[in-house]
Write a protein that holds these residues in place. Structure first.
Motif, mmCIF file in Angstrom:
data_model
loop_
_atom_site.group_PDB
_atom_site.id
_atom_site.type_symbol
_atom_site.label_atom_id
_atom_site.label_comp_id
_atom_site.label_asym_id
_atom_site.label_seq_id
_atom_site.Cartn_x
_atom_site.Cartn_y
_atom_site.Cartn_z
ATOM 1 N N PHE A 195 -0.673 9.347 -9.697
ATOM 2 C CA PHE A 195 -1.530 8.513 -8.844
ATOM 3 C C PHE A 195 -2.994 8.800 -9.132
ATOM 4 C CE2 PHE A 195 -4.193 8.054 -5.117
ATOM 5 C CZ PHE A 195 -3.768 6.890 -4.503
ATOM 6 N N GLN A 196 -3.804 7.719 -9.170
ATOM 7 C CA GLN A 196 -5.258 7.882 -9.240
ATOM 8 C C GLN A 196 -5.927 6.799 -8.409
ATOM 9 O OE1 GLN A 196 -7.042 7.993 -13.145
ATOM 10 N NE2 GLN A 196 -9.123 8.085 -12.333
ATOM 11 N N MET A 197 -6.782 7.211 -7.475
ATOM 12 C CA MET A 197 -7.514 6.261 -6.630
ATOM 13 C C MET A 197 -8.713 5.711 -7.391
ATOM 14 S SD MET A 197 -7.534 4.869 -3.530
ATOM 15 C CE MET A 197 -6.733 5.960 -2.339
ATOM 16 N N LEU A 198 -8.976 4.413 -7.241
ATOM 17 C CA LEU A 198 -10.173 3.765 -7.789
ATOM 18 C C LEU A 198 -11.111 3.396 -6.633
ATOM 19 C CD1 LEU A 198 -8.487 1.269 -10.315
ATOM 20 C CD2 LEU A 198 -9.262 3.614 -10.755
ATOM 21 N N ILE A 199 -12.343 3.136 -6.963
ATOM 22 C CA ILE A 199 -13.388 2.673 -6.024
ATOM 23 C C ILE A 199 -13.200 3.242 -4.604
ATOM 24 C CG2 ILE A 199 -14.057 0.625 -7.300
ATOM 25 C CD1 ILE A 199 -12.238 -1.078 -5.506
ATOM 26 N N LEU A 245 2.970 6.490 -15.945
ATOM 27 C CA LEU A 245 4.156 7.233 -16.362
ATOM 28 C C LEU A 245 4.419 6.928 -17.828
ATOM 29 C CD1 LEU A 245 6.527 9.091 -15.450
ATOM 30 C CD2 LEU A 245 7.854 6.988 -15.117
ATOM 31 N N ASP A 246 4.282 7.945 -18.662
ATOM 32 C CA ASP A 246 4.462 7.764 -20.105
ATOM 33 C C ASP A 246 3.551 6.652 -20.599
ATOM 34 O OD1 ASP A 246 6.385 9.797 -20.026
ATOM 35 O OD2 ASP A 246 7.983 8.366 -19.567
ATOM 36 N N ARG A 247 4.115 5.573 -21.152
ATOM 37 C CA ARG A 247 3.287 4.492 -21.701
ATOM 38 C C ARG A 247 3.140 3.326 -20.722
ATOM 39 N NH1 ARG A 247 2.648 4.544 -27.209
ATOM 40 N NH2 ARG A 247 2.792 2.259 -27.362
ATOM 41 N N GLN A 248 3.612 3.507 -19.512
ATOM 42 C CA GLN A 248 3.502 2.456 -18.500
ATOM 43 C C GLN A 248 2.344 2.714 -17.545
ATOM 44 O OE1 GLN A 248 7.374 2.262 -16.526
ATOM 45 N NE2 GLN A 248 7.764 0.335 -17.578
ATOM 46 N N LYS A 249 1.778 1.614 -17.033
ATOM 47 C CA LYS A 249 0.721 1.718 -16.039
ATOM 48 C C LYS A 249 0.928 0.659 -14.960
ATOM 49 C CE LYS A 249 -2.869 3.390 -19.251
ATOM 50 N NZ LYS A 249 -3.144 4.677 -18.605
ATOM 51 N N LEU A 250 0.568 1.021 -13.737
ATOM 52 C CA LEU A 250 0.547 0.083 -12.606
ATOM 53 C C LEU A 250 -0.857 0.037 -12.045
ATOM 54 C CD1 LEU A 250 3.542 0.742 -10.142
ATOM 55 C CD2 LEU A 250 3.104 -1.358 -11.397
ATOM 56 N N ILE A 253 8.301 4.157 -12.745
ATOM 57 C CA ILE A 253 6.880 4.433 -12.549
ATOM 58 C C ILE A 253 6.500 4.373 -11.069
ATOM 59 C CG2 ILE A 253 6.202 2.013 -12.931
ATOM 60 C CD1 ILE A 253 3.644 3.082 -14.261
ATOM 61 N N ILE A 254 7.186 3.522 -10.306
ATOM 62 C CA ILE A 254 6.883 3.414 -8.877
ATOM 63 C C ILE A 254 7.270 4.696 -8.149
ATOM 64 C CG2 ILE A 254 7.382 2.129 -6.753
ATOM 65 C CD1 ILE A 254 7.832 -0.345 -8.471
ATOM 66 N N PHE A 284 0.830 -1.212 0.000
ATOM 67 C CA PHE A 284 0.000 0.000 0.000
ATOM 68 C C PHE A 284 0.863 1.261 0.000
ATOM 69 C CE2 PHE A 284 -2.100 3.134 2.929
ATOM 70 C CZ PHE A 284 -3.082 3.576 2.051
ATOM 71 N N LEU A 285 1.868 1.287 0.851
ATOM 72 C CA LEU A 285 2.725 2.471 0.969
ATOM 73 C C LEU A 285 3.736 2.591 -0.160
ATOM 74 C CD1 LEU A 285 3.834 3.110 4.662
ATOM 75 C CD2 LEU A 285 2.230 4.395 3.275
ATOM 76 N N HIS A 286 4.467 1.518 -0.401
ATOM 77 C CA HIS A 286 5.625 1.595 -1.301
ATOM 78 C C HIS A 286 5.241 1.803 -2.759
ATOM 79 C CE1 HIS A 286 9.174 0.364 1.292
ATOM 80 N NE2 HIS A 286 8.158 0.372 2.111
ATOM 81 N N MET A 287 3.995 1.537 -3.115
ATOM 82 C CA MET A 287 3.575 1.728 -4.496
ATOM 83 C C MET A 287 2.967 3.110 -4.745
ATOM 84 S SD MET A 287 4.418 -0.778 -6.401
ATOM 85 C CE MET A 287 5.473 -2.138 -5.874
#
Length: 565
Positions: A481-485, A498-503, A475-476, A354-357
């Protein structure tokens, strides 16, 4: 976004009194820390934040400093400290010192001179005021209970102490005092340290009228934070500090700032304003507090998510976050936000994920990486913290039930974080060959570093992987950052881009088995293709793409998926 080393590294906080004792006197010391640097290097951390090791009478465990340029006898000598710095640097680990300049000890030479005469040149190094109508100058309450003013018979005036009576507040209105502090900071930086963690730094500017707090409460002393948190000259003082000292070195600065808002934090950390790199805010640390810290109430996941989302998005592109869930002043995070029984291991891993990401610099507090838990000492006599002792005495005098007061201490007491580090299963957890200054948590037999290092599925090795991934994937560190639900009662989910990457980070915060719905990603531009599991705290049959159908999360499960186009 500007790249900086202090954004990319992970910080490890050492509370020296409780880390490792090298000479058998029951107190952790500098040689003890040196002996464990290989352990920290293996963990992968890049920065040590060293809690105070300065000369101190130890009224508040070293945060009452009597000499800023000497080492406390309990911890060793300046030669030991210099060896620590050299050995840490040799391993590629930077060293950040604790800067405590809101107050000193009442045994500091400055205070001895200040209190001896109203005419002494150092009188205005501290905050002295005459009483009002036979009482204190104002009705402010101390952080540690009771009045924030103490009467001194020598000159028949009161001095301000927002903390212990033995911690008189410095008067930052005095230019001569500020110059003394800047000289001291420069002295440490010239010795080669890599920055400062600044203790309650947003308290240094006060409303110099010291007005009474108007309240309907019958208590004689009232919370006056509006008059000393983020005070009228705070930004002026920090900009001067930066100009006179910090800007001349490539260092990391983080300010502990109770009561800081997003708006203030942007000012403190904005690159253009030249103040600090980041702040410690406390909003998430207050979610389980009622009228005060000791009035414990259950925290709610939606509120926790709302706080982190606010700080993540509020500082994005404007400042920088510090990421933490525990430290020397807070209870153990696995006991507070996770499950320290049956699900101790998966919940500790989940909280770390939760924190490190998130975007910001992660701070690990010693023992967190092996899942150390809160402690339940049987008697108030087993506790050492001045805050706990003062609160206990005050509550009992007011007629509170002992059992109820002790329960509050078990949940929120600072000594939860200060029990000795559990190195192995030998007596006292391998922390000392003597009698430890405070008791060791009895679970050291099963919860210890030796066991954790031997088990490839341990919390410790999970932390190693999290830290390693941070070094491999920009990216990490830098992704948006975007929160879901946000309203989900059990699952935390957020994305980084970040650019073309997603986590995608998916976390089950409780012991149930809620179901993940692919529809929650429908508007995010994520497809099953090109995704892979980056890290998870449970073994999966398939470490490949995110499933395109609903699936149940196991208790406290964490999954992180990476998309690379």
């Amino acid at each position: 976004m500007e790249r900086k080393w202090w954004k990319e590294e992970v910080v490890y906080q050492i509370y020296p009194r409780s880390f490792m004792d090298s000479n058998g006197d029951g107190i952790g010391d500098l040689q003890g820390i040196i002996s464990k640097l290989d352990y920290l290097q293996e963990l992968g951390i890049g920065i040590i934040w060293l809690s105070p090791v300065y000369q101190s009478p130890n009224d508040d465990n070293g945060y009452d400093i009597s000499d800023y340029q000497s080492i406390m006898d309990d911890f060793g000598t300046m030669k030991d400290w210099e060896e620590l710095l050299e050995e840490a640097h040799r391993r590629g680990i930077r060293l950040v010192m604790d800067l405590v300049v809101n107050h000193t000890s009442d045994e500091h030479a400055w205070f001895a001179e200040s209190r001896c005469s109203k005419d002494h040149p150092k009188r205005d190094y501290y905050i002295w005021r005459p009483g009002r109508a036979g009482r204190e100058p104002s009705n402010w309450v101390s952080f540690f209970s009771g009045s924030a003013w103490n009467y001194d018979e020598a000159t028949e005036e009161y001095y301000l102490h927002l903390f212990s009576r033995k911690q008189p507040d410095l008067n930052w209105e005095s230019e001569a005092l500020r110059r003394e502090i800047y000289r001291m900071m420069t002295w440490w930086l010239d010795k080669g340290i890599d920055g400062f963690r600044m203790d309650v730094i947003n308290l240094i500017s006060k409303d110099t009228e010291y007005p009474d707090v108007v309240s309907e409460s019958e208590s004689p002393y009232q919370w006056g934070g509006q008059y000393f948190m983020n005070g009228p000259r705070i930004h002026e003082f920090l900009q001067e500090m930066n100009r006179e000292v910090l800007a001349k070195y490539d260092v990391m600065t983080v300010g502990e700032m109770p009561g800081a808002t997003i708006e203030e934090a942007v000012k403190y950390t904005s690159r253009e304003r030249n103040e600090l790199n980041m702040v410690f805010q406390f909003e998430h640390m207050e979610l389980d507090s009622g009228e005060d810290k000791w009035d414990v109430k259950p925290w709610k996941l939606r509120e926790l998510k709302a706080v982190f989302e606010k700080w993540q998005t509020g500082l994005q592109g404007k400042g920088w976050n510090s990421l933490y869930l525990n430290n020397h002043d807070q209870p153990r995070m696995v006991s507070r936000f996770g499950h320290d029984g049956e699900f101790r291991v998966p919940s500790a891993k989940m909280l770390a994920t939760f924190l490190h990401m998130q975007q910001g610099t992660p701070f690990i507090y010693q023992g967190e990486e092996i899942g150390m838990t809160n402690v339940r000492f049987p008697s108030i006599k087993d506790y050492q913290d001045i805050e706990i002792k003062n609160m206990y005495r005050e509550k009992i005098e007011q007629g509170a039930e002992r059992e109820k007061v002790m329960e509050s201490i078990y949940v929120k007491g600072r000594d939860n974080a200060r029990t000795p580090f559990q190195w192995d299963h030998t007596p006292h957890g391998g922390f000392t060959t003597g009698i430890p200054w405070i008791g060791v948590n009895p679970n050291y037999v099963t919860v210890n570093a030796l066991q954790a290092q031997a088990d490839q599925n341990s919390i410790y090795h999970y932390y190693r992987k999290l830290i390693s991934l941070r070094k491999e994937h920009d990216i990490i560190v830098y992704g948006d950052f975007q929160m879901l639900i946000p309203d989900h009662e059990e699952i935390v989910a957020y994305t980084r881009t970040l650019d073309r990457q997603k986590l995608l980070v998916i976390l089950n915060f409780f012991g149930g088995e809620p179901e993940w719905q692919p529809a929650w990603l429908a508007e995010q531009g994520f497809s099953r293709e090109n995704s892979r599991l980056l890290i998870g705290n449970y073994p999966l049959d398939d470490n490949g793409p995110l499933p395109d159908s609903p699936f149940s999360l196991r208790p406290y499960e964490a999954r992180v998926y990476l998309w690379e186009n």
